[in-house]
Scaffold this motif. Structure first.
Motif, PDB file in Angstrom:
ATOM      1  N   SER A  32       5.123  -7.509   2.444  1.00 44.52           N
ATOM      2  CA  SER A  32       6.335  -7.087   1.752  1.00 44.52           C
ATOM      3  C   SER A  32       7.082  -6.198   2.736  1.00 44.52           C
ATOM      4  CB  SER A  32       6.009  -6.306   0.479  1.00 44.52           C
ATOM      5  OG  SER A  32       5.393  -7.152  -0.457  1.00 44.52           O
ATOM      6  N   PHE A  34      10.636  -3.722   3.469  1.00 38.56           N
ATOM      7  CA  PHE A  34      11.615  -2.871   2.816  1.00 38.56           C
ATOM      8  C   PHE A  34      12.533  -2.248   3.876  1.00 38.56           C
ATOM      9  CE2 PHE A  34       9.114  -2.443  -1.178  1.00 38.56           C
ATOM     10  CZ  PHE A  34       7.862  -2.817  -0.718  1.00 38.56           C
ATOM     11  N   TYR A  36      14.770   1.314   3.803  1.00 39.29           N
ATOM     12  CA  TYR A  36      15.171   2.526   3.095  1.00 39.29           C
ATOM     13  C   TYR A  36      16.233   3.245   3.929  1.00 39.29           C
ATOM     14  CZ  TYR A  36      11.171   2.285  -0.138  1.00 39.29           C
ATOM     15  OH  TYR A  36      10.280   1.911  -1.113  1.00 39.29           O
ATOM     16  N   SER A  94       4.416  -3.436   4.039  1.00 35.30           N
ATOM     17  CA  SER A  94       3.270  -3.187   3.168  1.00 35.30           C
ATOM     18  C   SER A  94       2.595  -4.523   2.910  1.00 35.30           C
ATOM     19  CB  SER A  94       3.724  -2.549   1.858  1.00 35.30           C
ATOM     20  OG  SER A  94       2.636  -2.241   1.024  1.00 35.30           O
ATOM     21  N   VAL A  95       1.250  -4.542   2.890  1.00 35.94           N
ATOM     22  CA  VAL A  95       0.525  -5.805   2.722  1.00 35.94           C
ATOM     23  C   VAL A  95      -0.446  -5.700   1.565  1.00 35.94           C
ATOM     24  CG1 VAL A  95       0.749  -6.398   5.148  1.00 35.94           C
ATOM     25  CG2 VAL A  95      -1.279  -5.172   4.371  1.00 35.94           C
ATOM     26  N   PRO A  96      -0.799  -6.836   0.950  1.00 35.73           N
ATOM     27  CA  PRO A  96      -1.773  -6.817  -0.140  1.00 35.73           C
ATOM     28  C   PRO A  96      -3.174  -6.518   0.386  1.00 35.73           C
ATOM     29  CG  PRO A  96      -1.189  -9.069   0.413  1.00 35.73           C
ATOM     30  CD  PRO A  96      -0.292  -8.179   1.225  1.00 35.73           C
ATOM     31  N   SER A  99      -5.444  -0.443   0.077  1.00 35.80           N
ATOM     32  CA  SER A  99      -4.737   0.491  -0.783  1.00 35.80           C
ATOM     33  C   SER A  99      -3.225   0.418  -0.611  1.00 35.80           C
ATOM     34  CB  SER A  99      -5.234   1.910  -0.514  1.00 35.80           C
ATOM     35  OG  SER A  99      -5.140   2.220   0.853  1.00 35.80           O
ATOM     36  N   TYR A 100      -2.725  -0.673  -0.051  1.00 38.33           N
ATOM     37  CA  TYR A 100      -1.279  -0.934  -0.013  1.00 38.33           C
ATOM     38  C   TYR A 100      -0.492   0.200   0.611  1.00 38.33           C
ATOM     39  CZ  TYR A 100      -3.018  -3.891  -3.820  1.00 38.33           C
ATOM     40  OH  TYR A 100      -3.735  -4.745  -4.587  1.00 38.33           O
ATOM     41  N   ILE A 101      -1.009   0.842   1.619  1.00 38.35           N
ATOM     42  CA  ILE A 101      -0.287   1.950   2.219  1.00 38.35           C
ATOM     43  C   ILE A 101       0.863   1.411   3.049  1.00 38.35           C
ATOM     44  CG2 ILE A 101      -0.438   3.954   3.724  1.00 38.35           C
ATOM     45  CD1 ILE A 101      -2.033   4.073   1.056  1.00 38.35           C
ATOM     46  N   PRO A 102       2.103   1.793   2.696  1.00 38.01           N
ATOM     47  CA  PRO A 102       3.238   1.326   3.494  1.00 38.01           C
ATOM     48  C   PRO A 102       3.254   1.987   4.869  1.00 38.01           C
ATOM     49  CG  PRO A 102       3.922   2.139   1.326  1.00 38.01           C
ATOM     50  CD  PRO A 102       2.525   2.600   1.548  1.00 38.01           C
TER      51      PRO A 102
ATOM     52  N   TYR B  33       2.267   9.202  -3.570  1.00 40.16           N
ATOM     53  CA  TYR B  33       2.026   9.263  -2.133  1.00 40.16           C
ATOM     54  C   TYR B  33       2.573  10.586  -1.584  1.00 40.16           C
ATOM     55  CZ  TYR B  33       1.909   4.131  -2.698  1.00 40.16           C
ATOM     56  OH  TYR B  33       1.644   2.847  -3.109  1.00 40.16           O
ATOM     57  N   TYR B  35       3.706  12.142   2.214  1.00 40.98           N
ATOM     58  CA  TYR B  35       4.020  11.844   3.602  1.00 40.98           C
ATOM     59  C   TYR B  35       4.452  13.138   4.293  1.00 40.98           C
ATOM     60  CZ  TYR B  35       4.573   6.924   2.130  1.00 40.98           C
ATOM     61  OH  TYR B  35       4.373   5.656   1.630  1.00 40.98           O
ATOM     62  N   PHE B  45       2.128   8.726   6.673  1.00 43.42           N
ATOM     63  CA  PHE B  45       1.301   8.749   5.470  1.00 43.42           C
ATOM     64  C   PHE B  45       0.226   9.831   5.546  1.00 43.42           C
ATOM     65  CE2 PHE B  45      -1.215   7.377   1.991  1.00 43.42           C
ATOM     66  CZ  PHE B  45      -2.536   7.312   2.409  1.00 43.42           C
ATOM     67  N   TYR B  48      -2.799   8.986  -0.777  1.00 42.45           N
ATOM     68  CA  TYR B  48      -2.309   8.132  -1.860  1.00 42.45           C
ATOM     69  C   TYR B  48      -3.217   8.316  -3.065  1.00 42.45           C
ATOM     70  CZ  TYR B  48      -2.457   3.579  -4.326  1.00 42.45           C
ATOM     71  OH  TYR B  48      -2.500   2.574  -5.271  1.00 42.45           O
ATOM     72  N   ALA B  55      -7.051   7.498  -3.787  1.00 43.37           N
ATOM     73  CA  ALA B  55      -7.497   6.164  -3.393  1.00 43.37           C
ATOM     74  C   ALA B  55      -7.610   6.026  -1.883  1.00 43.37           C
ATOM     75  CB  ALA B  55      -6.540   5.117  -3.948  1.00 43.37           C
ATOM     76  N   ASP B  56      -6.830   6.812  -1.166  1.00 38.23           N
ATOM     77  CA  ASP B  56      -6.851   6.738   0.295  1.00 38.23           C
ATOM     78  C   ASP B  56      -6.349   8.063   0.845  1.00 38.23           C
ATOM     79  OD1 ASP B  56      -6.278   6.237   3.062  1.00 38.23           O
ATOM     80  OD2 ASP B  56      -6.048   4.112   2.648  1.00 38.23           O
ATOM     81  N   LEU B  91       7.145  14.931   2.171  1.00 32.70           N
ATOM     82  CA  LEU B  91       7.770  14.056   1.183  1.00 32.70           C
ATOM     83  C   LEU B  91       6.740  13.558   0.185  1.00 32.70           C
ATOM     84  CD1 LEU B  91       9.878  11.820   3.610  1.00 32.70           C
ATOM     85  CD2 LEU B  91      10.732  13.677   2.182  1.00 32.70           C
ATOM     86  N   GLY B  98       1.570   0.878  -7.571  1.00 34.46           N
ATOM     87  CA  GLY B  98       0.905   1.016  -6.277  1.00 34.46           C
ATOM     88  C   GLY B  98       0.648  -0.290  -5.558  1.00 34.46           C
ATOM     89  N   ILE B  99       1.073  -1.425  -6.118  1.00 35.21           N
ATOM     90  CA  ILE B  99       0.864  -2.684  -5.393  1.00 35.21           C
ATOM     91  C   ILE B  99       1.869  -2.787  -4.251  1.00 35.21           C
ATOM     92  CG2 ILE B  99      -0.087  -3.847  -7.393  1.00 35.21           C
ATOM     93  CD1 ILE B  99       2.594  -5.299  -7.695  1.00 35.21           C
ATOM     94  N   ASN B 100       1.615  -3.723  -3.320  1.00 38.09           N
ATOM     95  CA  ASN B 100       2.406  -3.745  -2.092  1.00 38.09           C
ATOM     96  C   ASN B 100       3.862  -4.123  -2.303  1.00 38.09           C
ATOM     97  OD1 ASN B 100       1.247  -6.443  -2.618  1.00 38.09           O
ATOM     98  ND2 ASN B 100       2.458  -7.010  -0.836  1.00 38.09           N
ATOM     99  N   GLN B 104       9.068   2.370  -3.745  1.00 32.75           N
ATOM    100  CA  GLN B 104       8.690   3.771  -3.812  1.00 32.75           C
ATOM    101  C   GLN B 104       9.939   4.603  -4.094  1.00 32.75           C
ATOM    102  OE1 GLN B 104       6.520   4.605  -0.090  1.00 32.75           O
ATOM    103  NE2 GLN B 104       4.703   4.604  -1.370  1.00 32.75           N
TER     104      GLN B 104
END
Lengths: 114, 115
Positions: A32, A34, A36, A94-96, A99-102, B33, B35, B45, B48, B55-56, B91, B98-100, B104
């Motif tokens: 995915s 984005f 911003y 961001s990838v599946p 934990s989907y961290i962007p 999240y 940052y 990052f 999270y 989770a992370d 931030l 929380g899915i990809n 946000q």
């Protein structure tokens, strides 16, 4: 692993001319993507996102971006720059899975001259 | 509706002191999240949360940094024994699940200055 590279730290255009902000990504999975925008002293705001539907994505304020898998790119464009477009722009991947961290690029500063 | 809010907007502290930074996410967002953004850089990052649990936390730079979200809503980022290198804008962002593919939503940030 995923990463994103914004190819220009600064882009300078004249008002009324086209804008191109370049972004390349690296991802082991279908990403995915984005864009911003961050105006001075303002929070980050979503411009547009690609999430595996149409490859040409339209966003707010006349911006659009095209997902090109063969080129691993997601460049941001606008036909005609406005003074109010002057800001910092961030490309994000961001990838599946996990934990989907962007992951954010380092940003491109858009300067618009009158 | 209300967006993400962060308090304080600015925090000046002395080296070695303890600070707490607060984030109020959008109501109903399960993901939160933190940052850190240094001048001229993209957001980096830190941690999270999915609900109440971290989770992370792989982005926390060392054990002086800690964050909590005890009721799955408000979160606090805690920094012990602050150092000048901790100066940055912190931030907070929240997202619905929380899915990809989630967007946000970012707060305005807290500018931390360590003297």
């Amino acid at each position: 692993a995923q990463s994103v590279t914004q190819l220009d730290s600064h882009v300078s255009v004249s008002e009324g001319t086209p804008v191109l902000l370049r972004c390349n990504y690296s991802s082991s999975y279908s990403p995915s993507l984005f864009w911003y925008v961050q105006h001075p002293n303002k929070g980050l705001q979503l411009l547009l996102k690609y999430t595996s539907a149409a490859t040409l994505v339209k966003g707010i304020n006349g911006f659009e971006a095209e997902f090109k898998k063969s080129e691993t790119s997601f460049h941001l464009t606008k036909p005609s720059a406005h003074m109010s477009d002057a800001a910092e722009y961030f490309c994000v991947v961001s990838v599946p899975g996990g934990s989907y961290i962007p992951t954010f690029g380092r940003g491109t500063s858009l300067i618009v001259h009158p | 509706g209300a967006g993400v809010s962060q308090t304080p907007s600015n925090k000046v502290t002395e080296k070695g002191k303890y600070v707490e930074l607060r984030c109020d996410p959008i109501s109903g967002h399960t993901a939160l999240y933190w940052y850190r953004q240094s001048l001229g850089q993209g957001p980096e990052f830190l941690i999270y949360f999915q609900g109440t649990g971290a989770a992370d936390d792989s982005g926390l730079p060392n054990d002086r940094f800690f964050a909590v979200r005890p009721e799955g809503s408000v979160s606090t980022l805690k920094i012990q024994r602050t150092e000048r290198g901790d100066s940055a804008v912190y931030l907070c962002a929240s997202s619905p699940t929380g899915i990809n593919t989630d967007t946000q939503y970012f707060g305005p940030g807290t500018r931390l200055t360590v003297l």
